[in-house]
Scaffold this motif. Structure first.
Motif: not given
Length: 315
Positions: A216-230, A282-287
């Motif tokens: 899945x494309x992160x931006x198209x899903x409306x998500x941000x990577x978390x600090x934990x991911x980085x 479940x957030x559509x944007x910004x989660x």
């Protein structure tokens, strides 16, 4: 310093010998074939010694570098310096409420490098989370929290290396990046503090990793990577073995018998961790896709030396 070797022409097989001024003798007959080989060997030895010197020099621990591309320093006069860090063993300490009562502080402090996130405190929580901090990975949204207590984070904790991440609009270096400007001001005010930022190219790389792992494309899903991911990406870059403390797996919150703990161990009266995870998932944007990210970590644990404690994971 090397000694020059000269070729000698022997008179027969006796003890008499004389130096040759114009290089090795030529026109030797078959009886002197051995002398020719000795001559060639004497000319080759300096080159062999030189190669041995270079190999020894380049393999010495003092000359080894572990510069990590994707992490550049903010420092007046030293902009662009790469993060140079390597650890055999790392403790990656989660900010989760799972750390409450873990009693892992002494164990964590004995590990070579300790990685923490955002503004997670240690003072008053040493018994559970330890007191040492080698690297602190910080989101652009948490920068104001560090600046609010700048003397502690940037002066008293000057031995800590800080790695900040954020979107291009906040981290741009043309004078219009609000967060970058704040970090540059901190770097000028506290020049001893090691402040690094995740480059735009590295963030794009992390987006690619997320897409490769999930399809899945992160931006198209409306998500941000978390600090934990980085933080996990950085730990894989700089650590041989990673000991992760206080991080739940992707199945934890779906289990009916999971325990309710706060989202952060230092905010015990705030929102429940699993509730926060489900809202973001479940957030559509910004989660943040916290649960999806945990499933990715489980994959990585099969390819890297990684273990999870408090709670432990079944991989």
């Amino acid at each position: 310093m090397y000694t020059l070797w000269f070729c000698f022409e022997l008179s027969g097989w006796g003890n008499e010998c004389r130096p040759v001024e114009q290089g090795c003798p030529r026109g030797l007959d078959m009886n002197n074939l051995m002398l020719r080989w000795l001559c060639l060997l004497s000319l080759s030895l300096p080159l062999l010694f030189w190669f041995a010197h270079v190999l020894t020099r380049d393999s010495s621990p003092a000359s080894q570098s572990h510069k990590l591309r994707g992490y550049t320093r903010i420092s007046p006069g030293r902009m662009g310096q790469l993060l140079d860090m390597h650890c055999s063993h790392c403790a990656l300490v989660s900010s989760s409420g799972q750390m409450i009562g873990a009693g892992a502080g002494e164990e964590i402090d004995k590990i070579g490098c300790v990685i923490r996130m955002n503004n997670a405190p240690t003072l008053g929580y040493e018994k559970d989370v330890g007191g040492r901090t080698t690297v602190r990975v910080v989101s652009h949204t948490s920068v104001p929290l560090l600046v609010k207590n700048e003397r502690y984070f940037f002066q008293q904790s000057a031995d800590t290396t800080y790695v900040f991440w954020g979107p291009e609009r906040n981290m741009r270096q043309d004078g219009k990046g609000l967060v970058f400007n704040i970090l540059l001001r901190m770097a000028r005010k506290y020049p001893r503090t090691k402040i690094y930022v995740v480059t735009r190219e590295k963030i794009q790389y992390c987006d690619g990793v997320f897409q490769n792992e999930t399809g899945k494309n992160r931006m198209k899903t409306g998500a941000f990577l978390s600090t934990g991911f980085f933080t996990m990406i950085l730990a894989i870059d700089m650590c041989d073995t990673i000991h992760v403390y206080g991080m739940i797996d992707n199945n934890y919150c779906s289990q009916t018998n999971h325990s309710a703990v706060p989202y952060h161990y230092y905010e015990q009266k705030r929102i429940d961790e699993c509730r926060m995870y489900k809202v973001h998932e479940r957030a559509q944007r910004g989660g943040h896709r916290f649960i999806t990210e945990k499933a990715i970590y489980a994959k990585w644990a099969t390819r890297h030396k990684m273990e999870f404690k408090h709670p432990s994971w079944s991989l």
